[in-house]
Design a protein around this motif. Structure first.
Motif, PDB file in Angstrom:
ATOM      1  N   GLY A 172      -4.862   5.624   0.282  1.00  0.00           N
ATOM      2  CA  GLY A 172      -5.915   4.679  -0.854  1.00  0.00           C
ATOM      3  C   GLY A 172      -7.251   5.253  -0.848  1.00  0.00           C
ATOM      4  N   THR A 191      -8.975   4.427  -3.985  1.00  0.00           N
ATOM      5  CA  THR A 191      -8.908   2.773  -4.279  1.00  0.00           C
ATOM      6  C   THR A 191      -9.883   2.168  -4.516  1.00  0.00           C
ATOM      7  N   HIS A 203      -4.532  -2.380  -7.230  1.00  0.00           N
ATOM      8  CA  HIS A 203      -5.824  -1.744  -6.720  1.00  0.00           C
ATOM      9  C   HIS A 203      -6.883  -1.131  -7.774  1.00  0.00           C
ATOM     10  N   ASP A 218       1.644   0.769  -5.096  1.00  0.00           N
ATOM     11  CA  ASP A 218       0.467   0.487  -4.174  1.00  0.00           C
ATOM     12  C   ASP A 218       1.118   0.319  -2.478  1.00  0.00           C
TER      13      ASP A 218
END
Length: 405
Positions: free
Chosen positions: A158, A161, A179, A209
């Motif tokens: 991530g 993100t 996200h 995600d």
């Protein structure tokens, strides 16, 4: 005229003694033919117990080893869907990963990896898998052997993100959040016996995600499956394979064309035998929950049209699959007004005939607390592990299916 195939005979599979509340199981067949089961035990903080302990046991020659501790900690991120995994390499080493919080933000955590060279008696200090240093999510890991003594690791990353303190998340809070501003990515790396990393790369710059990834080793190299994501929010299952020298381009397993504005928290599963592979997955394309199973005969380069295992509003997904020269197996979960049911189906290895299907168990628990069931094959017998929640306490349960030769 085909003879009616013999049904696999079901029986209880007593698991090793586990005194504490336990969930998040993983079950694999090791290169030596034994089975490895890992799980997390949840301590009672009010009694001063360690919050979480990752343990494992080995099933060999019909008997369990004594459970052994891999690691323990109070700073872990523990979740029903994003669970630890255990793996073994041909040199006999064991590997395990778990998730460790990296910042105060609720969903800021990293993947760490540990190795044991003595059968699990002692474990190395955990090494970070992701090293980007961002307070974001990193998880949904898959492991596979690389040669004799290295391990391949894939994870959802991530770093793009934008932070781990968003208010809702389809994997952990409420399904329905995306996200922002960037997308989750799929990354891989290889670790050696000293936990030194090599060959880290990004395989997909935009993935779903918080759906589980899975990987298995074919005769031509690893095959990795995950739920993709497009800018128009099509979230179908993708596969990517390596020949040992390079990763090939990612490709959809099947064009379900499921447009979904949030993560369904329902990843695919893959199993392999030589150059053959089966992939099981959940989709709700057309607003109809469905579980499917597809076959590849070329190590994941292409897949035949899938068969439908079940469809209907009761279908929950949470799939797993297993494959050997005798049969292909699939597991999935249903839930209706009467509760949850763990279901299975057994097919000829080429999926040309359904040999058997039925219910593994009726569960007392409901919702996400029952987690992800697991299946593994050894000597033609299928072994299944799942979590149930009874009187508010999670616990592990097992069954086995012995098929006639």
């Amino acid at each position: 005229m085909h003879e009616r195939p013999s049904a696999a005979t079901a029986s209880a599979w007593p698991l090793p003694p586990i005194a504490a509340s336990a969930a998040q199981p993983d079950l694999i067949r090791a290169p030596d033919g034994s089975l490895l089961l890992s799980w997390i035990e949840h301590g009672d903080a009010a009694r001063g117990e360690v919050a979480h302990t990752l343990k494992f046991a080995r099933f060999s020659n019909g008997e369990w080893s004594e459970p052994r501790e891999i690691a323990r900690g109070g700073d872990w991120f523990v979740n029903w869907a994003d669970t630890p995994h255990i793996a073994a390499t041909p040199d006999g080493a064991l590997w395990a990963h778990w998730l460790r919080k990296s910042a105060n933000a609720k969903y800021a955590y990293d993947v760490v990896l540990a190795r044991s060279g003595d059968g699990g008696a002692t474990w190395s200090r955990p090494a970070p898998v992701n090293t980007d240093g961002t307070p974001t999510e990193h998880g949904f890991v898959s492991l596979w052997p690389v040669g004799e003594n290295r391990i391949g690791v894939a994870w959802l990353d991530g770093r793009n993100t934008g932070g781990g303190d968003h208010s809702a998340h389809g994997g952990h809070a409420s399904a329905g959040a995306k996200h922002e501003p960037g997308a989750m990515t799929l990354r891989t790396a290889v670790f050696d016996a000293s936990l030194a990393r090599a060959d880290e790369r990004e395989l997909d710059a935009m993935t779903c995600d918080c759906c589980q990834t899975d990987a298995a080793l074919t005769a031509r190299g690893p095959l990795l499956v995950y739920r993709g994501r497009t800018p128009t929010e099509v979230r179908d299952i993708h596969a990517v394979r390596s020949d040992g020298a390079q990763w090939h381009a990612t490709a959809r397993v099947h064009a379900d064309d499921w447009t979904m504005p949030a993560c369904p928290v329902n990843g695919p599963a893959v199993a392999t035998h030589e150059a053959n592979a089966t992939i099981a997955w959940y989709t709700a394309a057309g607003d109809t929950p469905t579980v499917k199973l597809a076959r590849s005969v070329d190590a994941g380069a292409s897949f035949a049209a899938p068969i439908v295992l079940e469809r209907g509003m009761a279908v929950q997904g949470r799939v797993d699959t297993a494959l050997d020269q005798r049969a292909a197996w699939a597991l999935w979960m249903d839930e209706d007004a009467n509760g949850q049911t763990l279901r299975f189906a057994r097919f000829a290895p080429d999926l040309s005939r359904e040999l058997q299907r039925g219910d593994v168990a009726k569960l007392q628990g409901k919702g996400r607390g029952t987690g992800m069931p697991k299946i593994a094959l050894a000597d033609g017998t299928a072994f299944v592990v799942w979590t149930d929640v009874i009187d508010g306490k999670p616990s592990l349960h097992g069954a086995r299916y012995a098929a006639a030769p």
